[in-house]
Design an enzyme around this catalytic site. Structure first.
Site, short mmCIF file in Angstrom:
data_model
loop_
_atom_site.label_atom_id
_atom_site.label_comp_id
_atom_site.label_asym_id
_atom_site.label_seq_id
_atom_site.Cartn_x
_atom_site.Cartn_y
_atom_site.Cartn_z
N GLU A 1 -3.59 -11.21 -16.36
CA GLU A 1 -2.30 -10.54 -16.43
C GLU A 1 -1.25 -11.30 -17.23
OE1 GLU A 1 -0.24 -9.77 -12.68
OE2 GLU A 1 -1.21 -11.50 -11.79
N ASN B 1 14.70 6.29 -9.32
CA ASN B 1 13.40 5.61 -9.19
C ASN B 1 12.48 6.53 -8.42
OD1 ASN B 1 14.54 3.36 -10.31
ND2 ASN B 1 14.55 2.15 -8.44
N GLY B 2 11.19 6.51 -8.73
CA GLY B 2 10.24 7.35 -8.01
C GLY B 2 9.73 8.46 -8.91
N CYS C 1 11.13 0.20 -11.68
CA CYS C 1 12.47 0.54 -12.16
C CYS C 1 13.52 -0.08 -11.24
CB CYS C 1 12.73 2.03 -12.22
SG CYS C 1 11.52 2.98 -13.13
N LYS D 1 6.95 -5.30 -11.33
CA LYS D 1 6.82 -6.12 -10.12
C LYS D 1 6.41 -5.30 -8.91
CE LYS D 1 7.04 -9.88 -7.76
NZ LYS D 1 5.81 -10.69 -7.85
N HIS E 1 -26.79 -11.14 -11.82
CA HIS E 1 -27.22 -9.74 -11.65
C HIS E 1 -26.62 -8.85 -12.74
CE1 HIS E 1 -29.27 -10.62 -7.93
NE2 HIS E 1 -28.20 -11.32 -7.55
N TRP F 1 10.76 1.45 -16.02
CA TRP F 1 9.33 1.24 -16.26
C TRP F 1 8.76 2.65 -16.37
CZ3 TRP F 1 4.71 2.47 -13.79
CH2 TRP F 1 3.59 1.74 -14.19
N LYS G 1 -4.92 -13.60 -12.23
CA LYS G 1 -3.76 -14.32 -12.76
C LYS G 1 -3.92 -14.55 -14.26
CE LYS G 1 -1.60 -13.92 -10.39
NZ LYS G 1 -1.27 -13.39 -9.08
N GLU H 1 -8.75 -13.98 -7.52
CA GLU H 1 -7.31 -14.17 -7.76
C GLU H 1 -7.07 -14.98 -9.04
OE1 GLU H 1 -4.73 -12.84 -6.84
OE2 GLU H 1 -3.14 -14.23 -7.31
N ARG I 1 11.65 -5.51 -12.46
CA ARG I 1 11.07 -4.28 -11.90
C ARG I 1 10.69 -3.28 -12.99
NH1 ARG I 1 12.16 -3.47 -6.32
NH2 ARG I 1 11.64 -1.32 -6.65
C1 F6R Z 1 -0.59 -9.65 -9.39
C2 F6R Z 1 0.32 -8.81 -8.65
C3 F6R Z 1 -0.14 -7.48 -8.18
C4 F6R Z 1 0.41 -7.20 -6.77
C5 F6R Z 1 0.11 -5.76 -6.35
C6 F6R Z 1 0.55 -5.49 -4.92
O1 F6R Z 1 -0.02 -10.87 -9.71
O2 F6R Z 1 1.43 -9.17 -8.42
O3 F6R Z 1 -1.52 -7.36 -8.21
O4 F6R Z 1 -0.15 -8.12 -5.88
O5 F6R Z 1 0.74 -4.87 -7.22
O6 F6R Z 1 1.91 -5.71 -4.79
P1 F6R Z 1 2.58 -5.92 -3.37
O7 F6R Z 1 2.05 -7.19 -2.82
O8 F6R Z 1 4.04 -5.97 -3.65
O9 F6R Z 1 2.19 -4.75 -2.52
#
Ligand code: F6R
Length: 610
Positions: free
Chosen positions: A490, A102-103, A2, A605, A506, A76, A487, A483, A27
């Site tokens: 998502e 927020n929270g 948010c 984010k 396995h 969000w 990517k 990773e 956000r």
């Molecule tokens: C994937 C992504 C998330 C963040 C995770 C941790 O692309 O962005 O998996 O890496 O939510 O976020 P941070 O690094 O902000 O603690």
């Protein structure tokens, strides 16, 4: 999660609020709203969907244009689905209070019941409306006092901004566990949950601490804590440009951020490599030579992409420094009561510095007496401040939800950390100088992959129609496989899983067939031959294999069905260009599928809830 923007000053508030919301939309983007003070009351307008929906709604309301005080929010969803009713701001019943939050208010149910018994009616399912009514119920003509009294009754986390009809021009903002920054302008203050919403207006900022509450009227500020009187909080200068937060001509923030990586990594490395001693400086770690020498174990915690970077750190610290290293999912670390010793260094990795699970792990490690360090991108964020031994990434603002440049900067800093630990132990100066050169070469390696963007886009065309994919790698390339899969899933919504190349047989191999491609990290170095063997196993089950191969490696090229070349380099640095190749692959697949790349469904984010 948010976003909050608030304004008090002499200019019309709405343009400031709406442009700030746009900036914070990454956000949370399922609904948005504003509240502005008018001569007769506070007007609240909310819309489901993106900020542009709210902008459309407001375009017909010229009566709000002259207001110079307001609060705004982009949501969000946590409590209640994304609807107009659940969007913020929420109004407090009787006294003309409006509030954004927020929270999470954890005791919202008990408070809701109590307020209902006192005659309050609820229009939404949110915990925020509970807080708005609570402030209202305690209001006796002074908003600051009412907010303080209300916050003393709530359990949970909050960043809030509130206003009261009876106090025109006044905003009351507070934080506990959810960031609030005050942008100090000429005769005005712009409040936001993230500095990117204020840099257009000012670079002077005050970051509130947990339990701070600020009363704002134009440029007049009074900051106190929930338990005591006025406190002084120093202003600091925001050192990234507003240009850095714009798309800069790219179709998506993600692509811009992928292309920014040579610069972002250079910024992460700059001034931190010691060419004299063949070591890394990283003074933010604040470890004495004795603490370094006595380091028993490095525990790395993080979530998602940051945890994947942590895995590279684990390998590098053990590989080069011979220090025990473990990476752990931050939420698990917090709840499973881990064994932590005073000679352990806990490294919390977080782009945002606000991830709730990572923050909780930091607090757990501090309580258990460990040395705790933060590897964080966002300056002034909670994790950066609470760890005290912070190493900033300096990768610049990352706007796209999918993390890219943060990962590659994290890996670069973790390699420097491994070098520093190694040099304090068994690594020679010569070997240290060699590693310094390898780390310095990373930005140029990345550039060589970026130069193949068009070719990678062509490869992506062949992997559009699949609904499932596997990524495999071993050694340093195992985290890259994890990773790469994260990517792809998502941003393109293709189901993708990362596995150690040896692990496929396995169980997961049962799923291989012609419609399930495998993306194999076949970089030249230890383990390549075995991975090529795994590639053959996949092909024998009709899977098409896309190999990430070292430039000019004929054997690997001849084995796989399609390939993307990355420059020759040691495997610990090959992590970075190989990941960039997979970032571009995912990006182009998602783009060709028409996915909303910067704001994928269901994501936000910064994940500030558990
Ligand atoms: C994937 C992504 C998330 C963040 C995770 C941790 O692309 O962005 O998996 O890496 O939510 O976020 P941070 O690094 O902000 O603690």
């Amino acid at each position: 999660m948010c976003g909050i923007v608030a304004y008090s000053g002499s200019r019309p508030a709405l343009p400031v609020l709406l442009s700030g919301l746009k900036r914070l939309e990454y956000r949370g983007y399922d609904s948005a709203g504003v509240a502005v003070a008018t001569p007769t009351d506070i007007t609240i307008r909310k819309a489901k969907g993106k900020v542009s929906e709210l902008v459309n709604l407001l375009s017909e309301e010229s009566s709000l244009e002259s207001s110079t005080t307001g609060i705004a929010h982009t949501r969000w969803a946590t409590h209640g689905p994304p609807t107009q009713e659940n969007a913020h701001p929420h109004a407090g019943g009787k006294n003309g209070i409006a509030l954004v939050h927020n929270g999470i208010i954890e005791n919202h149910r008990a408070l809701r019941d109590k307020l209902k018994a006192d005659g309050y009616t609820f229009l939404s399912e949110t915990d925020t409306e509970v807080l708005a009514h609570l402030v209202d119920s305690l209001y006796q003509g002074n908003l600051t006092e009412a907010v303080i009294a209300a916050l003393k009754e709530v359990e949970g986390t909050f960043g809030i901004a509130a206003m009261a009809h009876a106090e025109p021009g006044t905003l009351v903002v507070a934080r506990r566990g959810s960031p609030i920054v005050l942008g100090l302008g000429e005769k005005e203050t712009i409040v936001a949950s993230d500095a990117s919403a204020i840099i257009k207006h000012t670079r002077q900022a005050i970051y509130l601490d947990d339990n701070d509450i600020a009363t704002i009227n134009g440029s007049d500020l009074d900051i106190r804590t929930l338990d005591s009187g006025t406190v002084t909080r120093e202003a600091s200068e925001i050192d990234w440009s507003s240009d850095a937060a714009e798309k800069g001509g790219y179709e998506h923030y993600m692509l811009k951020e992928i292309f920014e990586q040579p610069e972002a990594i250079s910024n992460s490395i700059r001034g931190r490599l010691d060419h004299e001693r063949g070591s890394a400086l990283l003074s933010g770690l604040n470890l004495t030579p004795r603490e370094l020498a006595e380091l028993h174990r490095v525990l790395i915690v993080g979530c998602g992409t940051s945890m994947n970077a942590g895995l590279v750190g684990e390998y590098a610290v053990e590989d080069f420094a011979g220090v025990l290293a473990e990476v752990e999912q931050a939420a698990e670390f917090r709840y499973r009561n881990p064994i932590v010793n005073p000679s352990d260094l806990v490294v919390a990795i977080s782009q945002s510095g606000e991830t709730a699970d990572t923050l909780a792990a930091v607090r757990e490690a501090i309580d258990k007496g460990a040395l705790v360090s933060g590897l964080v991108n966002t300056v002034g964020s909670t994790i950066a401040r609470e760890t005290g031994r912070g190493v900033y990434l300096h990768a610049g603002p990352e706007i796209s939800v999918a993390s890219t440049k943060a990962f590659t900067s994290q890996v670069s800093v973790l390699l420097m950390m491994a070098l520093k630990f190694a040099r304090s132990r068994r690594m020679s100066r010569e070997a240290g100088l060699q590693m310094v050169r390898e780390i310095e070469a990373i930005p140029a390696l990345v550039q060589q992959v970026l130069d193949q963007n068009d070719a990678i886009a062509k490869v992506a065309e062949r992997y559009l129609d699949q609904t499932s994919a596997f990524f495999i790698g071993r050694g340093y390339m195992y985290p890259v496989a994890l990773e790469g899969a994260l990517k792809l899933k998502e941003i393109s919504y293709i189901h993708a899983e990362g596995y150690h190349a040896a692990e496929l047989k396995h169980g997961p191999i049962a799923l291989l067939e012609a419609s399930v491609p495998v993306i194999a990290l076949c970089n030249d170095g230890p383990g390549k031959d075995k991975t090529l063997g795994n590639v053959a196993e996949c092909q024998a089950r009709d899977s098409r294999v896309l190999g990430i191969v070292t430039k000019g490696d004929r054997e690997a090229i001849a084995t796989v069905d399609d390939f993307i070349e990355v420059p020759a380099c040691p495997l610990h640095t090959a992590v970075v260009p190989s990941t960039v190749a997979l970032q571009l692959l995912s990006y182009h697949i998602a783009r060709l599928k028409g996915c909303p790349i910067d704001q994928p469904r269901n994501l936000a984010k910064s994940v500030t809830v558990e």
